[in-house]
Design a protein around this motif. Structure first.
Motif, PDB file in Angstrom:
ATOM      1  N   THR A 106       4.533  -1.016   5.338  1.00 18.83           N
ATOM      2  CA  THR A 106       4.012  -1.067   4.090  1.00 18.83           C
ATOM      3  C   THR A 106       2.511  -1.679   3.964  1.00 18.83           C
ATOM      4  OG1 THR A 106       4.726  -3.581   4.162  1.00 18.83           O
ATOM      5  CG2 THR A 106       6.376  -2.067   2.995  1.00 18.83           C
ATOM      6  N   ASP A 107       1.886  -1.607   5.219  1.00 19.50           N
ATOM      7  CA  ASP A 107       0.513  -2.122   5.329  1.00 19.50           C
ATOM      8  C   ASP A 107      -0.439  -0.928   4.843  1.00 19.50           C
ATOM      9  OD1 ASP A 107       1.092  -0.601   7.290  1.00 19.50           O
ATOM     10  OD2 ASP A 107      -0.087  -2.005   8.850  1.00 19.50           O
ATOM     11  N   GLY A 108       0.191   0.244   4.413  1.00 20.75           N
ATOM     12  CA  GLY A 108      -0.793   1.491   4.212  1.00 20.75           C
ATOM     13  C   GLY A 108      -0.636   1.752   2.718  1.00 20.75           C
ATOM     14  N   VAL A 109      -1.122   3.360   2.591  1.00 21.40           N
ATOM     15  CA  VAL A 109      -0.943   3.644   1.319  1.00 21.40           C
ATOM     16  C   VAL A 109       0.101   5.036   1.246  1.00 21.40           C
ATOM     17  CG1 VAL A 109      -3.050   2.755   0.319  1.00 21.40           C
ATOM     18  CG2 VAL A 109      -3.181   4.742   1.477  1.00 21.40           C
ATOM     19  N   GLU A 110       0.624   5.471   2.568  1.00 24.85           N
ATOM     20  CA  GLU A 110       1.070   6.827   2.815  1.00 24.85           C
ATOM     21  C   GLU A 110       2.528   6.560   1.574  1.00 24.85           C
ATOM     22  OE1 GLU A 110       2.357   4.231   6.331  1.00 24.85           O
ATOM     23  OE2 GLU A 110       0.704   4.450   5.107  1.00 24.85           O
ATOM     24  N   GLU A 111       2.766   7.992   1.264  1.00 25.72           N
ATOM     25  CA  GLU A 111       3.806   8.209   0.420  1.00 25.72           C
ATOM     26  C   GLU A 111       5.307   7.692   0.979  1.00 25.72           C
ATOM     27  OE1 GLU A 111       3.286  11.400  -1.838  1.00 25.72           O
ATOM     28  OE2 GLU A 111       5.410  11.638  -2.439  1.00 25.72           O
ATOM     29  N   ASP A 112       5.988   6.559   0.528  1.00 29.09           N
ATOM     30  CA  ASP A 112       7.384   6.379   1.022  1.00 29.09           C
ATOM     31  C   ASP A 112       8.243   7.237   0.276  1.00 29.09           C
ATOM     32  OD1 ASP A 112       9.566   4.994   2.122  1.00 29.09           O
ATOM     33  OD2 ASP A 112       8.607   3.338   2.226  1.00 29.09           O
ATOM     34  N   PRO A 113       9.207   7.912   0.785  1.00 33.73           N
ATOM     35  CA  PRO A 113      10.247   8.523  -0.198  1.00 33.73           C
ATOM     36  C   PRO A 113      11.330   7.745  -0.308  1.00 33.73           C
ATOM     37  CG  PRO A 113      10.303   9.122   2.435  1.00 33.73           C
ATOM     38  CD  PRO A 113       8.773   8.369   2.093  1.00 33.73           C
ATOM     39  N   ALA A 114      11.419   6.272   0.319  1.00 35.61           N
ATOM     40  CA  ALA A 114      12.237   5.500  -0.137  1.00 35.61           C
ATOM     41  C   ALA A 114      11.927   4.639  -1.369  1.00 35.61           C
ATOM     42  CB  ALA A 114      12.686   4.514   1.007  1.00 35.61           C
ATOM     43  N   LEU A 115      10.541   4.597  -1.681  1.00 30.45           N
ATOM     44  CA  LEU A 115      10.055   3.906  -2.766  1.00 30.45           C
ATOM     45  C   LEU A 115       9.646   4.845  -3.962  1.00 30.45           C
ATOM     46  CD1 LEU A 115       7.582   1.398  -1.176  1.00 30.45           C
ATOM     47  CD2 LEU A 115       9.915   0.930  -1.776  1.00 30.45           C
ATOM     48  N   TYR A 116      10.812   5.239  -4.363  1.00 29.06           N
ATOM     49  CA  TYR A 116      10.945   6.421  -5.628  1.00 29.06           C
ATOM     50  C   TYR A 116      11.565   6.078  -6.403  1.00 29.06           C
ATOM     51  CZ  TYR A 116       7.467  10.180  -4.767  1.00 29.06           C
ATOM     52  OH  TYR A 116       6.462  10.797  -4.548  1.00 29.06           O
ATOM     53  N   LEU A 117      11.334   6.018  -7.921  1.00 31.25           N
ATOM     54  CA  LEU A 117      12.002   5.865  -9.057  1.00 31.25           C
ATOM     55  C   LEU A 117      11.965   6.993 -10.140  1.00 31.25           C
ATOM     56  CD1 LEU A 117      11.886   1.966  -9.890  1.00 31.25           C
ATOM     57  CD2 LEU A 117      13.856   3.332  -9.004  1.00 31.25           C
TER      58      LEU A 117
END
Lengths: 185, 189
Positions: A106-117
């Motif tokens: 979580t220290d970067g800005v890359e797109e995380d597919p789990a953090l989607y709503l």
């Protein structure tokens, strides 16, 4: 000894009867009731809460992100998104909460597919800017959002600053900038 | 100011003319308010009739940097605001001066976070720092008077061949009553 939550808010029973198949949890603190839903159920539950006339939550007050890193009590997930609902016809307030767990560091800005709503902008158009703020500050993205850009920091900001593993004083973002001297015009 | 270039740099006439130029410049400073926080309220109070900034030839707040020569940075400045502030500074006509008003503009104040600039002097030149949180109008007036003394000395040889302090430190005008003795040393842990 904390008092156990009293789940007597009428919306709990209505949602429970409507979504028998969904995993729903509820909590209450000082008269404020919170419904905890799974990310996949969020959108249909929200649409029901606005459209059903026994609920009629016609106003979305706010959308808030929370990072529970280092929280003293165990939580169902690292991040949470809280929707603050308000019903003008019934003069009532209700909270809906979703927990999310990141799949990437979580220290970067890359797109995380789990953090989607799923975005609720199609239900309450006023959700557009609060969802952009949650994206900006926590890196939680919203599907079908019409304009998901950062809203407080600038486009190339190298972090999501309200994550708890981001240092309060930043990583040099406030120091690295060009200097103008007296001869510049 | 073409006449300055036409005259010899160290001549008698040029020195006298410099005094006159300094007098005109300092008597009609046009401030550009860059008010981003509560210091801006004190800045407005300073311009109002009670404190009367017009006494110093500054009755006209210039909201265009092209027509201003004194930038008053009043309030906290985020790093996202820095391009705006720098552009305003660059657009101002020379000669130009900058007052950093209040704790936030000078040091970041209590806002020691990722977004807040820890003193605008990191990124633009600053001539006078006005302390306070926010500074009272009297304090801002003292800062403006310091700028005026600064302009009065500009381009002139120092008096008596040595640098003379501008005497801008502010001393209390009242008798300080005796303070009770406290058995604590600041900074000692």
């Amino acid at each position: 000894m904390p008092t156990p939550p009293t789940l007597d808010h009428p919306t709990f029973a209505i949602v429970r009867a409507e979504f028998g198949d969904a995993r729903l949890r509820g909590t209450e603190f000082r008269g404020q009731s919170t419904l905890i839903v799974e990310p996949g159920d969020l959108h249909r539950v929200m649409r029901f809460l606005r459209d059903d006339e026994r609920c009629a939550y016609d106003f979305l007050s706010d959308v808030i992100g929370i990072d529970y890193l280092g929280y003293p009590a165990p939580t169902p997930g690292r991040f949470a998104v809280v929707y603050n609902l308000c019903s003008y016809p019934r003069d009532d307030r209700f909270f809906v909460k979703v927990f999310l767990d990141p799949s990437l560091p979580t220290d970067g800005v890359e797109e995380d597919p789990a953090l989607y709503l799923d975005s609720v902008t199609d239900i309450w158009p006023g959700a557009e800017w609060p969802e952009r703020e949650v994206f900006d500050m926590f890196g939680i993205r919203f599907r079908n959002h019409p304009d998901l850009r950062r809203i407080l920091t600038w486009k190339d900001y190298p972090a999501h600053p309200l994550r708890k593993d981001y240092p309060l004083r930043g990583r040099g973002e406030r120091e690295r900038y060009r200097v103008v001297d007296r001869t510049d015009a | 100011m073409g006449i300055e270039q036409a005259l010899p740099a160290q001549g008698f006439l040029a020195t006298t003319l410099q005094r006159f130029i300094n007098f005109s410049r300092r008597s009609a400073l046009w401030p550009m308010p860059f008010a981003t926080a509560c210091c801006g309220i004190e800045l407005m109070a300073t311009a109002s009739s009670r404190y009367d900034l017009a006494r110093f030839g500054m009755e006209r707040m210039s909201f265009s940097p092209r027509q201003a020569d004194l930038l008053i940075v009043a309030g906290r400045v985020g790093i996202k605001m820095m391009p705006v502030l720098q552009r305003i500074y660059q657009q101002m006509t020379e000669p130009r001066w900058v007052i950093s008003m209040g704790a936030c503009a000078s040091t970041g104040g209590v806002f020691d976070t990722y977004a807040t600039v820890q003193g605008v002097d990191q990124f633009i030149p600053v001539d006078v720092y006005v302390p306070g949180c926010p500074p009272r109008p009297e304090m801002l007036l003292e800062g403006i008077r310091a700028i005026r003394r600064h302009i009065d000395e500009e381009g002139l040889p120092p008096k008596g061949g040595t640098r003379v302090p501008l005497q801008i430190a502010i001393e209390p005008t009242h008798e300080v009553s005796p303070q009770p003795a406290v058995g604590l040393t600041v900074g000692a842990t």
